[in-house]
Design an enzyme around this catalytic site. Structure first.
Site, PDB file in Angstrom:
ATOM      1  N   HIS A 137      63.439  22.048  61.065  1.00  0.00           N
ATOM      2  CA  HIS A 137      63.461  20.805  61.866  1.00  0.00           C
ATOM      3  C   HIS A 137      63.101  19.670  60.641  1.00  0.00           C
ATOM      4  CE1 HIS A 137      61.828  18.834  65.813  1.00  0.00           C
ATOM      5  NE2 HIS A 137      62.672  18.033  65.000  1.00  0.00           N
ATOM      6  N   GLU A 195      80.764  30.720  66.231  1.00  0.00           N
ATOM      7  CA  GLU A 195      79.881  31.084  65.379  1.00  0.00           C
ATOM      8  C   GLU A 195      79.363  32.479  65.445  1.00  0.00           C
ATOM      9  OE1 GLU A 195      76.267  28.916  66.266  1.00  0.00           O
ATOM     10  OE2 GLU A 195      76.450  29.273  68.441  1.00  0.00           O
ATOM     11  N   ASP A 254      75.449  29.488  61.722  1.00  0.00           N
ATOM     12  CA  ASP A 254      75.310  30.925  62.160  1.00  0.00           C
ATOM     13  C   ASP A 254      76.653  31.932  62.009  1.00  0.00           C
ATOM     14  OD1 ASP A 254      72.834  31.187  63.544  1.00  0.00           O
ATOM     15  OD2 ASP A 254      73.517  29.511  64.935  1.00  0.00           O
ATOM     16  N   CYS A 262      81.116  21.889  63.415  1.00  0.00           N
ATOM     17  CA  CYS A 262      79.656  21.059  63.595  1.00  0.00           C
ATOM     18  C   CYS A 262      78.830  21.875  62.708  1.00  0.00           C
ATOM     19  CB  CYS A 262      79.352  21.028  64.949  1.00  0.00           C
ATOM     20  SG  CYS A 262      78.888  22.551  65.848  1.00  0.00           S
TER      21      CYS A 262
END
Ligand code: PEP
Ligand code: MG
Length: 570
Positions: free
Chosen positions: A185, A427, A451, A498
């Site tokens: 984060h 992913e 991922d 993405c």
């Protein structure tokens, strides 16, 4: 002397190093202890100052996102927490110094949260550490962030998201973190703020004194300590070029990303909240390729209601002014915990109860989100994207739930879009292999390299020790991407990306040659990526040749060769 690290946000910087959090030990060793009265006074003064800081930040919070505001709100609550405050004063009464008392109380609270089998409370450990650090900085008289000069290279073992959010963009030139992965984060906030950033940098105050000049090369992943005058001048020149280039890039940010041979790639933004939308248009992003809705769930003690979700999604859709916004359904699990779901702890969270698996076992919750997204579709163009898909049944079950959700919305006479496209994140290796099948059942693909690399190479995306394996230039990943794009185009659907690879300039010759329709990234990366695409010929990268490589270094070397356009760059 060179120290290496992993580049998270590309760029170069020259500045004076400031260590944050790391020098507590030194300060604590030389700390002069007073009596109980004096220590209590120091603590109370620190507490008042910490509260005031947070209040000021929250009051002038126009630059803070909703998630940042919520984190700071949680910190404010902790500073008011009677048990926490009394634990500290209790230790001071037992003749501990104020900083030692804070450290002890933090460690008690951490241990207490650790024993409770609740992921939400475990997550709160970070808040306690964060708040403890805040208090200690105040007691030790260390400024919250002493920005001396305007060319600061910030170095920390880790940084609390609230501290990262509060860093002044005009003064901080680069951030070097020892811990932290590309997807933490804190790092997401750093990227959104546009800081040149590296993680995995093992740099201590013993190696470079506070205030010393260092050179950050977040292209090669190097930090130069004790640079010579010549090296400093050379870097200053690179920084000057970088700024010039950034000015030019911003002037050209709104132009489309068309290769020289006329292939257009849509460049969209990855966002985590409606507040992120403001920057996306400035940086020339064409809609949203990934809205990570889980942050919304993670920060809230209870499940966000349909209305609350609808307001957020609608706001994003409206701000996109007609461009497509791909809203990803809840992607909880793995490293993202969420108190409102009361999930049990798992041995292997990344391979466990995650993302679409959670949603399909909590159908009402899932339908609430689907309804909210479809309702937002009445105010703009939205798409639904499912994370971590491995089986076709996950798509077909979702379609059924979408039908039910639409029926409910019709009955409630609420406006919504009947034709919201449904796509999946590709992913997992399962979705790569089955891409030709999935492509017949969904409207679009978006490749999540973060991922995909982790699952394909069986390597934890956040583990620095095995970081050398984690690489999207690995031939297995390159081949996977090729297969997915081919499958999508054969079925006549669009395919985007993405994951972090989408914003990597080295990857562009491949991504344009393979025919990626859309690339979604942190908004601040968009101007440079768009410009690079405009300078590329999509057939410079020979896919046959690229796909023959068996070593990631060969892939890199080849992409460097075909990607360089002879232009001078920083
Ligand atoms: C990905 O996995 O590439 C991705 C974009 O999703 P996240 O980073 O949120 O897991
Ligand atoms: Mg993912």
């Amino acid at each position: 002397m060179l120290v290496r690290g992993n580049v998270v946000v590309e760029g170069v910087a020259v500045g004076t190093i400031r260590f944050l959090n790391m020098d507590y030990e030194k300060h604590l060793q030389s700390y002069i202890a007073g009596g109980v009265g004096e220590e209590t006074e120091k603590y109370e003064h620190a507490l008042a100052m910490a509260k005031k800081d947070l209040e000021t930040m929250l009051e002038s919070g126009e630059n803070l996102s909703e998630s940042e505001l919520e984190i700071m709100g949680a910190h404010q609550m902790l500073l008011e927490d009677v048990a926490f405050v009394e634990a500290i004063t209790g230790y001071i009464q037992q003749a501990m110094t104020a900083p030692a008392a804070v450290l002890r109380a933090v460690s008690d609270f951490k241990a207490m949260f650790d024993e409770i089998d609740d992921p939400y409370l475990k997550e709160r450990q970070n808040d306690v550490v964060d708040v403890g650090n805040r208090l200690i900085r105040k007691i030790l008289g260390l400024e919250e962030f002493s920005v001396e000069g305007d060319q600061v290279i910030l170095c920390a073992r880790d940084l609390e998201p609230s501290v990262m959010a509060g860093l002044p963009e005009e003064k901080v030139k680069a951030v070097l973190l020892e811990n932290g992965s590309k997807t933490s984060h804190t790092v997401i906030i750093a990227r959104a703020k546009g800081f040149v950033t590296m993680v995995g940098v093992e740099l201590t105050p013993q190696m470079a004194a506070q205030g010393e000049t260092v050179l950050v090369d977040a292209v090669r992943g190097e930090v130069t300590l004790q640079p010579s005058l010549e090296q400093i001048q050379e870097f200053q020149e690179r920084v000057r070029k970088q700024e010039q280039e950034r000015t030019v890039l911003m002037e050209r940010a709104q132009l489309p990303a068309c290769t020289r041979d006329g292939k257009e790639v849509l460049v969209a933004a990855n966002i985590s909240s409606p507040e992120d939308m403001e920057k996306t248009s400035v940086y020339g992003c064409q809609g949203v390729g990934l809205y990570r809705t889980e942050f919304f769930f993670m920060e809230s003690p209870e499940l966000p209601s349909e209305e609350k979700q609808f307001e957020a999604y609608r706001s994003v859709a409206e701000q996109a002014k007609g461009a497509l916004c791909v809203i990803r359904t809840l992607d909880i699990g793995g490293d993202k915990s969420c108190d409102c779901l009361k999930l049990a702890e798992e041995e292997n969270p990344f391979l466990g109860f995650r993302a679409i698996r959670i949603c399909l076992q909590n159908k009402e919750m899932f339908k609430t989100q689907l309804r909210a997204i479809m309702r937002a579709g009445a105010y703009g163009k939205v798409g639904i994207m499912l994370p971590m898909v491995t089986m076709l049944s996950e798509v077909t079950e979702t379609r059924k739930l979408m039908e039910e959700a639409m029926e409910e919305l019709r009955n409630a006479q609420l406006p919504f879009d009947e034709n919201v496209p449904l796509g999946i994140m590709v992913e997992t290796p399962a979705s790569v292999v089955m891409a030709p099948v999935f492509a017949r059942h969904v409207d679009f693909f978006s490749i999540g390299t973060n991922d995909l690399v982790q699952y394909t190479l069986a390597v934890d995306r956040g583990n620095q020790t095995v970081n050398y394996i984690y690489d999207y230039f690995d031939p297995v990943v390159i081949r996977s991407i090729f297969q997915v794009v081919t499958a999508a185009h054969e079925a006549g659907i669009w395919v985007g990306m993405c994951g972090e690879m989408a914003g990597d300039r080295l990857a562009m010759p491949f991504l344009t040659a393979v025919g990626m329709d859309e690339l979604s990234m942190s908004a601040s990366q968009a101007p440079a990526v768009k410009e690079q695409i405009r300078n590329l010929d999509s057939n410079r990268c020979d896919l046959e040749e690229l796909l023959r490589f068996t070593d990631k270094e060969e892939v890199r070397a080849y992409l460097e060769k075909v990607g360089s356009n002879g232009q001078d760059t920083w």
